[in-house]
Design a protein around this motif. Structure first.
Motif, short mmCIF file in Angstrom:
data_model
loop_
_atom_site.label_atom_id
_atom_site.label_comp_id
_atom_site.label_asym_id
_atom_site.label_seq_id
_atom_site.Cartn_x
_atom_site.Cartn_y
_atom_site.Cartn_z
N ARG A 1 10.68 4.71 0.10
CA ARG A 1 10.59 5.14 -1.29
C ARG A 1 11.15 4.04 -2.19
O ARG A 1 11.75 3.09 -1.71
CB ARG A 1 11.33 6.47 -1.53
N THR A 2 10.92 4.19 -3.50
CA THR A 2 11.44 3.18 -4.42
C THR A 2 12.77 3.65 -4.99
O THR A 2 13.04 4.85 -5.07
CB THR A 2 10.47 2.92 -5.59
N PHE A 3 13.61 2.69 -5.36
CA PHE A 3 14.90 2.99 -5.99
C PHE A 3 15.01 2.19 -7.29
O PHE A 3 14.51 1.06 -7.35
CB PHE A 3 16.05 2.61 -5.07
N PRO A 4 15.68 2.76 -8.29
CA PRO A 4 15.81 1.99 -9.54
C PRO A 4 16.66 0.75 -9.31
O PRO A 4 17.63 0.77 -8.55
CB PRO A 4 16.54 2.96 -10.49
N TRP B 1 11.42 -1.40 -3.55
CA TRP B 1 10.89 -0.59 -2.46
C TRP B 1 11.81 -0.70 -1.26
O TRP B 1 12.24 -1.80 -0.89
CB TRP B 1 9.49 -1.09 -2.07
N ASP B 2 12.19 0.42 -0.70
CA ASP B 2 13.00 0.43 0.51
C ASP B 2 12.07 0.72 1.69
O ASP B 2 11.53 1.82 1.81
CB ASP B 2 14.09 1.49 0.40
N GLU C 1 0.83 -1.20 0.00
CA GLU C 1 0.00 0.00 0.00
C GLU C 1 0.88 1.26 0.00
O GLU C 1 0.67 2.17 -0.80
CB GLU C 1 -0.91 -0.03 1.22
N GLU C 2 1.88 1.27 0.88
CA GLU C 2 2.77 2.44 0.96
C GLU C 2 3.51 2.65 -0.36
O GLU C 2 3.63 3.78 -0.85
CB GLU C 2 3.82 2.24 2.06
N ALA C 3 4.01 1.55 -0.91
CA ALA C 3 4.82 1.65 -2.13
C ALA C 3 3.99 2.21 -3.28
O ALA C 3 4.46 3.07 -4.03
CB ALA C 3 5.38 0.28 -2.50
#
Ligand code: ADP
Ligand code: MG
Ligand code: ZN
Length: 472
Positions: free
Chosen positions: A254-257, A248-249, A220-222
């Motif tokens: 937040r997400t990272f490539p 997703w971290d 949900e957060e992601a």
């Protein structure tokens, strides 16, 4: 300008088979040590010939039937080539050209509103192994290699994280209910494809894919965070959106490539010449259909027609194990409403107290029916019934002898009950005085004392009646 969120999910679940997808090794859940369940076939030795696990095919078909898919009666396996140490053959056997199920449809419900989500396809594939990293090296464990999975791919039909969560919860209970997958904690893994577009637009935006998510909270957060990143990129030109895979971290939220999105060409999909095409003829398909359990909504309907409230019906049907126990005692002639009361009030209460999950409840339906019948006939009180039920659930005792040994059979001996009540009155003069002075509740202490003395074996109504008679 308003934006619309567009999400498509790829969900991997492990199938509940005894053995792996192409060999007779047991699944990783039966392993004690790393590399316990490995043979030349599943460790990718050259020249080994795989044989398709029939049960895996049946479970995948069942998943397709539950999600209203069309079943491809001619289905094949393909090689997806990539190199990684947890993949000993350097290709994964999956289904690319003729996946087993296509074109499905499921309802998702959010805040009382129902929307339909298309299922693009379900395909069968093998899992990869596991890497274990130590300080100075990495180890591979092939126990999970080639364990059968299904991947359920939706169309880009979700419009909010709430719809995704609702879908995943419903999917999990459906898969568990039909015995397709145990969906253990963390074993249902999703790749979330996400894009945004101006409201009203029919064109799909640039999508990113967040890999390997299992916790619903993180999912949900992601989704919500990633949507904001997309909108910012478009509105405020904070960055240029590219189609890519991200992770997703959970700490940084937040997400990272991770890497640029691979295209199908990167994987060099081609038919696996070692695996025979699987033909699911009409007869086999009919057998699989006949073996499908009633769906959750069919169970709810049945329970309500038997007199259960909607709430009871939902609670019993939602958990396959409870539902099976309830069906079991109903089949033994116990009235449904009474059985539901015992199972959902007393039974669940006992489980909660002892920290047992409803899915782990083991309850012999003969013993359960005996308790309910004994209580119905007045041979034991409800209270005593609950005590025996606890013993049956926790220690699987024989309820009849347990009642005898522990003196739990109902006290029909009115003289004995009378003497106990009289003693309770005598021992609690203050409470009696208060009661007579108008404090209705004071009598509870006296009632409690008598009940304790009788170890819950007399009917509460009888004690109350005698109490009131003897005081006045
Ligand atoms: P690929 O083969 O590249 O993985 P698929 O067509 O199988 O692509 O789609 C993978 C998943 O991505 C599906 O669940 C699909 O619904 C979803 N998807 C495709 N395009 C978009 C988009 N623009 N936005 C959100 N989800 C998308
Ligand atoms: Mg894909
Ligand atoms: Zn093997």
């Amino acid at each position: 300008m308003g934006y619309e969120l567009v999400i498509g999910l790829e969900t991997h679940v492990e199938l509940s088979t005894e053995s792996k997808l192409f060999c007779s090794c047991g699944g990783h859940s039966s392993a004690n040590e790393p590399n316990d369940c490995v043979c030349p076939a599943c460790s990718g030795m050259p020249g080994m010939l795989p044989v398709v696990n029939r049960h895996a095919i049946e479970l995948a078909v069942k998943a397709g039937l539950m999600l209203n898919c069309k079943i491809n009666q001619y289905t094949t396996f393909d090689k997806k080539s990539y190199y990684y140490p947890d993949l000993p053959a350097a290709y994964q056997t999956t289904q690319w050209f003729h996946p087993i199920c296509v074109e499905g449809l499921v309802d998702v419900e959010v805040a009382g509103e129902t929307r339909q989500i298309g299922i693009k396809q379900i395909h069968v594939e093998e899992d990869a192994g596991k890497l274990v990293h130590t300080n100075d090296s990495s180890l591979v464990d092939y126990n999970r290699t080639s364990v059968p999975l299904i991947e359920i791919v939706t169309k880009p039909d979700f419009r909010s994280s709430a719809e995704v969560i609702s879908y995943l919860k419903a999917l999990k209970s459906k898969l568990q209910f039909a015995g397709i997958s145990e969906c253990e904690e963390g074993a249902m893994r999703c790749d979330i494809n996400i894009s945004v577009r101006p409201e009203g637009s029919e064109v799909l935006g640039v999508r990113t894919e967040i890999k390997n998510m299992s916790s619903l909270t993180s999912i949900e957060e992601a989704i919500n965070k990633e949507a904001i990143r997309h909108i910012d990129a478009i509105e405020r030109r904070t960055e240029i959106l590219v189609q890519e895979t991200r992770r997703w971290d959970d700490v940084k939220k937040r997400t990272f490539p991770m890497r640029n999105k691979e295209t199908a060409a990167d994987y060099r999909y081609f038919p696996d010449p070692n695996v025979m095409p699987v033909v699911i003829d009409d007869e086999w398909l009919a057998e699989i259909k006949a073996d499908m359990p009633a769906t959750v909504s069919e169970q709810i309907e049945k329970y309500m027609s038997l007199g259960l409230s909607e709430k009871e019906a939902n609670a019993a049907a939602a958990e396959a194990n409870l539902s099976a126990i309830l069906d079991g005692v109903i089949a033994k002639g116990i009235e449904a409403k009474t059985a539901a009361g015992w199972l959902l009030t007393d039974g669940l209460g006992i489980l909660k107290k002892n920290n047992i999950q409803p899915k782990d409840l083991v309850l012999d339906t003969d013993k359960f029916a005996w308790i309910i019948n004994a209580a119905n006939k007045g041979e034991i009180t409800r209270n005593a019934g609950k005590t025996v039920l606890t013993a049956v659930i926790l220690e699987n005792v024989d309820p009849e002898s347990y009642c005898k040994e522990n003196n739990l059979t109902a006290q029909n001996d009115i003289e004995l009950v009378k003497s106990v009540v009289a003693k309770a009155i005598e021992n609690n003069p203050k409470a009696i005085e208060d009661y007579k002075a108008g404090k209705e509740k004071a009598i509870l202490a006296v009632f409690g004392a008598a009940m304790r003395e009788l170890r819950g074996t007399a009917s509460p109504d009888l004690i109350n009646k005698l109490l009131k008679e003897m005081i006045s």
